[in-house]
Structure formats: C-alpha cells, structure tokens
Design an enzyme around this catalytic site. Sequence first.
Site, PDB file in Angstrom:
ATOM      1  N   CYS A 254       0.871  -1.188   0.000  1.00  0.00           N
ATOM      2  CA  CYS A 254       0.000   0.000   0.000  1.00  0.00           C
ATOM      3  C   CYS A 254       0.905   1.233   0.000  1.00  0.00           C
ATOM      4  O   CYS A 254       0.801   2.121   0.853  1.00  0.00           O
ATOM      5  CB  CYS A 254      -0.965   0.001   1.175  1.00  0.00           C
ATOM      6  SG  CYS A 254      -1.865  -1.558   1.400  1.00  0.00           S
ATOM      7  N   ALA A 255       1.811   1.265  -0.974  1.00  0.00           N
ATOM      8  CA  ALA A 255       2.964   2.171  -0.954  1.00  0.00           C
ATOM      9  C   ALA A 255       2.690   3.575  -1.483  1.00  0.00           C
ATOM     10  O   ALA A 255       3.413   4.511  -1.137  1.00  0.00           O
ATOM     11  CB  ALA A 255       4.111   1.561  -1.763  1.00  0.00           C
ATOM     12  N   GLY A 258       4.372   6.991  -2.166  1.00  0.00           N
ATOM     13  CA  GLY A 258       5.803   6.701  -2.175  1.00  0.00           C
ATOM     14  C   GLY A 258       6.632   7.389  -1.120  1.00  0.00           C
ATOM     15  O   GLY A 258       7.853   7.229  -1.096  1.00  0.00           O
ATOM     16  N   LYS A 260       6.866   6.774   2.073  1.00  0.00           N
ATOM     17  CA  LYS A 260       7.505   5.807   2.971  1.00  0.00           C
ATOM     18  C   LYS A 260       8.515   4.943   2.213  1.00  0.00           C
ATOM     19  O   LYS A 260       9.542   4.548   2.770  1.00  0.00           O
ATOM     20  CB  LYS A 260       6.442   4.967   3.670  1.00  0.00           C
ATOM     21  CG  LYS A 260       5.492   5.816   4.523  1.00  0.00           C
ATOM     22  CD  LYS A 260       4.391   4.996   5.140  1.00  0.00           C
ATOM     23  CE  LYS A 260       3.363   5.896   5.822  1.00  0.00           C
ATOM     24  NZ  LYS A 260       2.539   6.642   4.853  1.00  0.00           N
ATOM     25  N   ASP A 277       1.054  -1.249  -4.735  1.00  0.00           N
ATOM     26  CA  ASP A 277      -0.193  -0.562  -4.408  1.00  0.00           C
ATOM     27  C   ASP A 277      -1.272  -1.033  -5.374  1.00  0.00           C
ATOM     28  O   ASP A 277      -0.983  -1.340  -6.543  1.00  0.00           O
ATOM     29  CB  ASP A 277      -0.029   0.955  -4.502  1.00  0.00           C
ATOM     30  CG  ASP A 277      -1.125   1.697  -3.740  1.00  0.00           C
ATOM     31  OD1 ASP A 277      -0.891   2.054  -2.574  1.00  0.00           O
ATOM     32  OD2 ASP A 277      -2.210   1.906  -4.315  1.00  0.00           O
ATOM     33  N   ASP A 322       1.195  -0.272   5.381  1.00  0.00           N
ATOM     34  CA  ASP A 322       0.467   0.966   5.692  1.00  0.00           C
ATOM     35  C   ASP A 322      -0.960   0.744   5.200  1.00  0.00           C
ATOM     36  O   ASP A 322      -1.305   1.087   4.077  1.00  0.00           O
ATOM     37  CB  ASP A 322       1.147   2.144   4.992  1.00  0.00           C
ATOM     38  CG  ASP A 322       0.497   3.474   5.326  1.00  0.00           C
ATOM     39  OD1 ASP A 322      -0.311   3.517   6.269  1.00  0.00           O
ATOM     40  OD2 ASP A 322       0.794   4.469   4.637  1.00  0.00           O
ATOM     41  N   CYS A 375      -3.266   5.579   9.394  1.00  0.00           N
ATOM     42  CA  CYS A 375      -3.455   6.977   9.788  1.00  0.00           C
ATOM     43  C   CYS A 375      -4.868   7.135  10.361  1.00  0.00           C
ATOM     44  O   CYS A 375      -5.583   8.087  10.061  1.00  0.00           O
ATOM     45  CB  CYS A 375      -3.193   7.935   8.633  1.00  0.00           C
ATOM     46  SG  CYS A 375      -4.168   7.631   7.154  1.00  0.00           S
TER      47      CYS A 375
END
Length: 429
Positions: A254-255, A258, A260, A277, A322, A375
């Site tokens: 789930c990048a 970008g 992270k 992703d 993430d 988040c």
Amino acid sequence: MKKQNNLRSLAAQAVEQVVEQGQSLSNVLPPLQQKVADKDKALLQELCFGVLRTLSQLEWLINKLMSRPMTGKQRTVHYLIMVGFYQLLYTRVPPHAALAETVEGAVSIKRPQLKGLINGVLRQFQRQQETLLNEFATSDARFLHPGWLVKRLQNAYPTQWQRIIDANNQRPPMWLRVNRTHHTRDGWLGLLEDAGMKGYPHPDYPDAVRLETPAPVHALPGFAEGWVTVQDASAQGCAVFLAPQNGEHILDLCAAPGGKTTHILEVAPEADVLAVDIDEQRLSRVYDNLKRLGMKATVKQGDGRYPAQWCGEQQFDRILLDAPCSATGVIRRHPDIKWLRRDRDIAELAQLQAEILDAVWPRLKPGGTLVYATCSVLPEENRDQIKTFLQRTPDAALSETGTPDQPGQQNLPGGEEGDGFFYAKLIKK
C-alpha cells in the site's frame, strides 16, 4: 477573469462534488485550479478546504436562514451560499467583496435569477451574526464532525475526544523529511535559515522538521534535487519502527504515493525494496518521488490480499503494511474525509485490513519484522485489529510497541504536532 471562472462558484462546485458525489477533494480540486490565474489558486484551495472543515456550521446556518433547502439543479447555489458564509466568518476578504463575488457566482453556474436570493441570505446573516453564532455554540453541530464519528471518538477516548476533535479542526503544520543521504538535519536547518525560513526538529523522529510557517516546495532549499520531502512527522515513524538495513529484501505494501518507500531507501540505500499498491494511477506518484530523489525500487500494481499475483513465492526480511484505513487521524489535513466516510465503512475496512495481514504474514521470513501502520485513530482498525491478529497467529510476537493487552503505539493528532497515526511492530518467531 472570465465569468465562468468565478472563484466562488468553482469552490461551490468542488464542495458539491465531494459532499454529494463522494469524490475526493484531491481529485476534484486540481482541474478546477487550472481554470484560475496562478495568483488565485491559493484562495480557491482555502475556500474549498475551509468550507469542508466548517461544513457542519455552514449547513446549520443555511437551515436557520432559509425556509427550505436548495435541491436539484439549484443545489450548487446551496454550496455557493456556504462559500459566502465562510468568507464572512473566516477570511480577510472584505465583506463587500465577499458578497459581490459570491452573488456574481450565480451567473457562472447559470442561475442568475437567484442572485437576489443569495444576496438576501448573506445580508441576513450579517445582520444576525452574533445571535446566530451564540446559538450555534450550544448546538450539536459545533463539533464540526458528523455525529457518528463524534460518538466513536467519545467511546474510544472518553477523556481525550474533545482534544482530538479540536486538533482535527485546526490547520495542519507543514512537516518535512530531510534526506540523510544528502545532509544532516542540522545541516539542512542551516540552509533553511540562510533562505530566510525557520524550522524545528522533532524530538523523536530523526529526519523530521516542522516549518515555522508553511512554504511552497519550490522555496525549500534543494527540494528539486531531493534534499527534502514533504511528509508529516507521524508518517515518518513508519521507517523508524521498521529499521530497514542495507542488503535486505523489503516490501512496502500500500505504498502510494511513495513517501515511505523513499524514506526506507534514505535509511537503507542498498536495500532491495518492492513497492506495491492496488491503485495504478497513484503509482505514478511513487515513480515521481523515486525519480526526484534519484532512487531505485521495484514498483508493482497489486492487491495486498493476493501476494502470489505480484511476488510469487518471494519472502521478505521486513514488511511495511500501511493499511487502507478510515484516515480519521489526518482529518485536519484532508477535511473531506469527514464527509466521505460512513459509519458502516469502519467494519468493512477492518475486515480488509485483517485479510491483508493474514495474506502477507506468510511472506515474512522467520525473525523478520512487519510494521502495521494506519493513519486512523479508531481502535477497531488499530489495537483491536492487532490484538485479534496476535490471538490467531501463534508465530507473531509484539516488539517495542505496547503490550499484548494494549498492542501498538497510538499517536493522536496534535501530539508533538504530528497527525494521528498507529504503529504495531511484529516479529515472526
């Protein structure tokens, strides 16, 4: 400026697309900004963000001042009046200009016959403003959040929910991440000072800098050269907990966009990183970030629930997940989240998160590290999620973050001025 590019009518159309059609402001706003002069782009953004931040209040005012709501093809006028209220309440736009431009917006949306109505409602608000605001201060709408979310926050944080809501209603600070392969944080802070700006280091995250005053990225020393990246301090905690090492095989799941991925490569430039992703369009942002920073990673489109489709039988030393989430920790940065999410979404997201966790855990090598991050501030997506995962996964152990009864670390929005974020560091036995 051409009438069809009236700033207030564009803002009204943007908010309508978010609230009525469920579109993300990050998708709606950029094409509308292309229709206005460069000098007006910031005001258009301010109007959109501001109306969405205070939508509950503006809706409450309309209901007080109008006997019946605008519907059908006149619905955009409803949001145009909100834009007028917002300017009068929260901006430095002179009241006469706010009224004139908002009324003129009716022409741009092909409703010139309603100019008198808009003018009348806005002037009535000006006359009754003090009385209305006093009444609003005791209404349920004063929290500026949908009722279902207020209830969830009250249940999860009986003593802190008001603080979370207050933080969500503030404008966010601008956090940066200094690229340690180019400069030390202190060294870059010196360059920032030379450029006439001031920044403050984060006490826990070694690359994080908060700008005293937000600035356009082109004004930041070395932004184009990859010396610094815009990234909230809490998001930088992901790479800190992951602790990547050179030579390791690392999965960033789930990048997109970008941030992270590139942080992992700044910490461990010789790591072999696979960034995955599900959203092919958002993957273009991953490529852009890698290019600006001069980094290399393997980038693939794929669904986290089906790793065999994008990595075969490969295993990894470290995995950063993430996870897709409600984003309730970043509302101050994305106020449209309050109106895009529904109560029923939380259970669906928690189910999706569990499916991804179960699917990728077998891809972690024995002794390897998986960092689960969201988040979100909702326990169903965070502590509850990890607690049940540990119960059903005998070879998973918690590391550094919390206890088995209270697993993970929950950052609340505004804490050290970062966003709301959750991390759980898991080790494979």
